[in-house]
Design a protein around this motif. Structure first.
Motif, short mmCIF file in Angstrom:
data_model
loop_
_atom_site.label_atom_id
_atom_site.label_comp_id
_atom_site.label_asym_id
_atom_site.label_seq_id
_atom_site.Cartn_x
_atom_site.Cartn_y
_atom_site.Cartn_z
N VAL A 4 0.97 -1.24 -0.03
CA VAL A 4 0.06 0.09 -0.07
C VAL A 4 0.95 1.36 -0.04
N ARG A 5 2.02 1.20 0.70
CA ARG A 5 2.75 2.50 0.78
C ARG A 5 3.63 2.67 -0.52
N TRP A 6 3.99 1.64 -1.05
CA TRP A 6 4.57 1.74 -2.41
C TRP A 6 3.63 2.52 -3.35
N GLY A 7 2.41 1.96 -3.56
CA GLY A 7 1.29 2.39 -4.33
C GLY A 7 1.22 3.86 -4.06
N PHE A 8 0.98 4.29 -2.69
CA PHE A 8 0.75 5.74 -2.53
C PHE A 8 1.98 6.42 -2.79
N ALA A 9 2.89 6.12 -2.54
CA ALA A 9 4.07 6.98 -2.93
C ALA A 9 4.33 7.10 -4.38
N ARG A 10 4.14 6.08 -5.20
CA ARG A 10 4.21 6.30 -6.60
C ARG A 10 3.14 7.26 -7.19
N ALA A 11 1.81 7.19 -6.78
CA ALA A 11 0.95 8.11 -6.88
C ALA A 11 1.15 9.54 -6.59
N TYR A 12 1.61 9.61 -5.04
CA TYR A 12 2.02 11.02 -4.63
C TYR A 12 2.98 11.74 -5.36
N GLU A 13 4.03 10.96 -5.92
CA GLU A 13 5.12 11.53 -6.42
C GLU A 13 4.66 11.89 -8.14
N ALA A 14 3.81 11.15 -8.67
CA ALA A 14 3.49 11.31 -10.01
C ALA A 14 2.39 12.65 -9.91
N LEU A 15 1.59 12.48 -8.96
CA LEU A 15 0.08 13.33 -9.20
C LEU A 15 0.29 14.67 -8.22
N PRO B 113 -0.02 18.41 -6.67
CA PRO B 113 0.04 19.46 -7.47
C PRO B 113 1.29 20.59 -7.11
N ASP B 114 1.96 20.28 -6.22
CA ASP B 114 3.29 20.86 -5.89
C ASP B 114 4.36 20.45 -6.33
N ALA B 115 5.14 20.88 -7.27
CA ALA B 115 6.17 20.11 -8.02
C ALA B 115 7.18 19.77 -6.92
N SER B 116 7.43 20.87 -6.02
CA SER B 116 8.58 20.46 -4.80
C SER B 116 8.20 19.02 -4.17
N GLU B 117 7.09 18.74 -4.10
CA GLU B 117 6.60 17.33 -3.30
C GLU B 117 6.70 16.32 -4.31
N ARG B 118 7.01 16.23 -5.45
CA ARG B 118 7.11 15.02 -6.55
C ARG B 118 8.46 14.73 -6.58
#
Length: 165
Positions: free
Chosen positions: A116-127, A129-134
C-alpha cells in the motif's frame, strides 16, 4: 474481459484515463501455467460449467498475451494525446522496477502495508500538485506518515482496532 480496464474507458469516450498498475515495471507479463493451474481450469470451466471456449482461452494463455499487449499499448499512450487513444489523455503509473511484488494470496499485514505504501508513494510523486513534493523518496516519507507501522500492530492484535471500530 479486460486485464487492465482502460479499453472500456476509451470506448466510452473518456477524456482522461489514469491507470494505476499494481505490478512493478520490469516484472514479466507471461509465464507458463503450472500443472495445478491447468487442471483447475479444466475442472472448473469445462467440467463444472461447460465453458470449453474459456478453457482453450486460458490454456493458450490468451489472457496473458492480452495483458502484455495492454501494457505495451499503455506505455505508448502514456502521457500523450490521441495516438489511437482517441482524444483521451492517458497516464499510466506503475511501481518502480525492483519493488517487491505482492502476490495474490498474501496475508501478512506487514507485506500488505508495504505494498500500500509503495502504491501511495508512486501516485503521490506523480500526481501531487506541488512540484517540490514530487521529488524521489518524498512519496514514501508521506506514505509512512499516512500508513504508520502501528497499523500492523493493530491488525495483529485486533482487526477492528485497525479499522477504527
Amino acid at each position: 474481459t479486460e486485464p487492465v480496464p482502460y479499453r472500456s474507458a476509451l470506448a466510452d469516450n473518456a477524456t482522461h484515463v489514469l491507470v494505476l498498475r499494481t505490478r512493478p515495471d520490469g516484472v514479466g507479463c507471461t509465464k507458463p501455467l503450472s500443472f495445478f493451474e491447468r487442471r483447475m481450469m479444466k475442472r472448473y470451466f469445462r467440467r463444472k460449467h461447460g465453458l470449453d471456449g474459456m478453457v482453450d482461452y486460458v490454456l493458450q494463455q490468451r489472457h496473458r498475451v492480452r495483458y502484455a499487449e495492454d501494457i505495451l499499448r499503455l506505455n505508448e499512450l502514456n502521457g500523450g494525446g490521441p495516438a489511437d487513444g482517441g482524444g483521451a489523455r492517458v497516464m499510466t503509473l506503475a511501481l518502480p522496477e525492483g519493488v517487491p511484488e505482492v502476490v495474490r494470496l498474501e496475508m501478512r499485514p506487514e507485506v500488505l502495508l508495504e505494498g500500500v505504501r509503495w502504491g501511495f508513494a508512486r501516485a503521490y510523486e506523480a500526481l501531487h500538485p506541488d512540484a517540490s513534493e514530487r521529488r524521489p523518496g518524498r512519496g514514501m516519507e508521506v506514505a509512512r506518515e499516512v500508513y504508520p507501522d502501528e497499523l500492523v500492530a493493530a491488525a495483529d492484535g485486533d482487526g477492528a482496532a485497525a479499522a477504527g471500530a
